[in-house]
Design an enzyme around this catalytic site. Sequence first.
Site, PDB file in Angstrom:
ATOM      1  CE1 TYR A 145       3.581   0.991   3.497  1.00  0.00           C
ATOM      2  CE2 TYR A 145       3.522   0.509   5.775  1.00  0.00           C
ATOM      3  CZ  TYR A 145       3.300   0.268   4.292  1.00  0.00           C
ATOM      4  OH  TYR A 145       2.279  -0.722   4.210  1.00  0.00           O
ATOM      5  N   PRO A 158      -0.860   2.395  -3.715  1.00  0.00           N
ATOM      6  CG  PRO A 158      -1.883   1.136  -2.390  1.00  0.00           C
ATOM      7  CD  PRO A 158      -1.072   2.148  -2.318  1.00  0.00           C
ATOM      8  CG  HIS A 185       0.346   0.997   1.873  1.00  0.00           C
ATOM      9  ND1 HIS A 185      -0.261   0.731   2.946  1.00  0.00           N
ATOM     10  CD2 HIS A 185       0.115   0.077   0.675  1.00  0.00           C
ATOM     11  CE1 HIS A 185      -0.812  -0.411   2.729  1.00  0.00           C
ATOM     12  NE2 HIS A 185      -0.317  -0.734   1.318  1.00  0.00           N
ATOM     13  CB  SER A 196      -3.875  -7.009  -1.461  1.00  0.00           C
ATOM     14  OG  SER A 196      -4.609  -6.725  -0.318  1.00  0.00           O
TER      15      SER A 196
END
Length: 641
Positions: A113, A126, A347, A567
């Site tokens: 990240y 997301p 995220h 996912s």
Amino acid sequence: MALTASLLLRQGLLYSARSNFIKASTATMVMQSRSRHSDPLPHLPVPALEDTLNKYLRTVKPLVTDDEFRVTEEIVNKFKAPEGIGPKLQVRLEQRAKARENWLYDWWMRSAYLDYRWPVVVWSSPGLVFPLQEFKTLDDQLSFAAKMIVGALDYKRMVDEKIVPVEYMGKDKLDMSQYFNILGTCRIPGVTRDSISFFGQEADPPKHIVVAHNNHFFKINVYDKNGNTLSARQLVHLLRNVVERSTHPTNPVGLLTTQNRNVWGKAYKKIRKDRMNRASVDEIQRCIFLLALDGPIVNPTGNIMTDAALNCVHGNGPEGYAGNRWYDKTLQFTVGKKGAVGLTYEHTPAEGPPIANLMDHIMDFIAKGKDGLEAESKQEIQLPVVDVPRPERLMFNVSQDIKLEIEDAKVSLQSLVDDLEMTCFNFTGFGKNFIKSQKLSPDSFLQMAIQLAFYRIHKEPGAHYESASTRKFLYGRTETIRSCSIESVVFAKTILDPEAPVSQKATALRNAVEAHKNYVKSAVNGHGVDRHLLGLKLSAIEAGFDVPTLFMDVGYIRSSHMRLSTSQVPAKCDAFMCFGPLVPDGYGCCYNPRPDNIMFGTSAFNSSPETDSATFRAALEESLMDMHSILLADGGIKSKL
Ligand SMILES: *[C@@H]1O[C@H](CO)[C@@H](O)[C@H](O)[C@H]1NC(C)=O
Ligand SMILES: *[C@@H]1O[C@H](CO)[C@@H](O)[C@H](O)[C@H]1NC(C)=O
């Protein structure tokens, strides 16, 4: 009962282990834990080198030629030989694991990240689409937004009081620390590396949210002077005030947060030079969460699920509501004028499940009327809304220089928006009940359907990422499940072979599902391939060694070019999560398996001539139906015998 017990996590420990790029560690969170829950979680293991490399070779095999595979084998053998670099790196990694509570935690946060410089929009953050609402009036929209706020704050109360039920995987307790990391959190841009701040864990945590409308930002204190949460009716009143004071769009400063992180990092320094800007940015970063009131969907595709998903993921760009956001913020709710409702989350601090649980809590809270709004509006005499200070406008002094930065951000974001395409749908053929009735793991079954869909389209297997939770371990995050396997390729070929008898197809299906299930088992127990290899690679870099050849080999490159990024994010309601592909020629596919249907969010990039999400959807639905009929046909044959 175990479920009502307080969290076992001792959050304080986490901070001592974190390095200084993670700020705001003034937290004095000491989790009280009842004795039977106080046994500490195990530490993430470092698997044996030999085991990981053997597993790794099996995942490379389906993706390379025989000649390429021989080269990879040779490289692996050299790597793991006693005089090779592998054992040395393994020793370093084991030492690191001994000295820390989670050997991967810092490294992961950084490499996945904070060091990642591509925009968080599309590439990392997301979206989560809530069940579709129907708003006829502004009042409908604002009432829902107010209920959402009250529901989210009720969830925050549960987190603060440590009464969120501890989650389990089978008999194993899961690490709950991510729940503490999503409210009051913000990613802070840097010129070469970002950082993250957990304002919610400070001694004097924030008591406000920020509401965005027409690119204006307003600060709303959500607690009254006695510390009680404002009522939904008070919030409706404040939201109406926000809308009335922002009837025209203003400079979309929020668009800067959609940029490449280095570019944003530089612009961020400029914007903070002005005192007023600095104060406004601070309030946005510190808020508990942000809520964006959007207009109607712009550029609708005709599929309302897809429209809602795109609005969550990128706000439909500069022509839509992307300026009505602050993408660095961990949690941003979006409430559209016509009923597209959702959120987008940054995220870095958490995976999907705590976010999906938060949504379930909000929807349940609203369904049960706990927000009190309807009950209150039915009262004959309504008390006037008193004692709530009006929302504070967060002002920006937008210099010429910043205007140019915003113009650049518009151009970059527009090309990303033009590139991303999504197809979201409700698969109604069957759900996890059917899969369970066939004594198969629903997740493994769905993963194999995704592999089959890819094979159907591309006539070759695709490297396939599925995230597995490693929350059995202290501060665990994820491991990669490499869903493309020797067995999955046999399965895809067999299913697509018109000559193969049904029994052979069913066997291939069951074998592939079983192989996947075994990989999942390794992954959730900390014995996957990818995190261990990452650890070895980062050990080499940290020691100042050359990056080993293993990581430059075609076998490594092809098996980690994840053309499928997938996912499972289950939710109690008909919601779904969605995200962009991981690589330019890949697909994103997120799903919520429900008892009798499955919600899917799929994505691809227009710039790749090879991929198309509508084609993918068709191949996926066909694959699911094929698998369904094969199992039934095979069962039919068996029962006749
Ligand atoms: C806005 O920025 C300009 C240039 O930096 C400065 O002269 C001016 O005082 C600022 N205005 C406010 C209201 O802070
Ligand atoms: C999805 O399909 C199921 C089963 O047909 C249905 O009950 C549900 O309402 C649908 N949900 C959405 C969001 O379309």
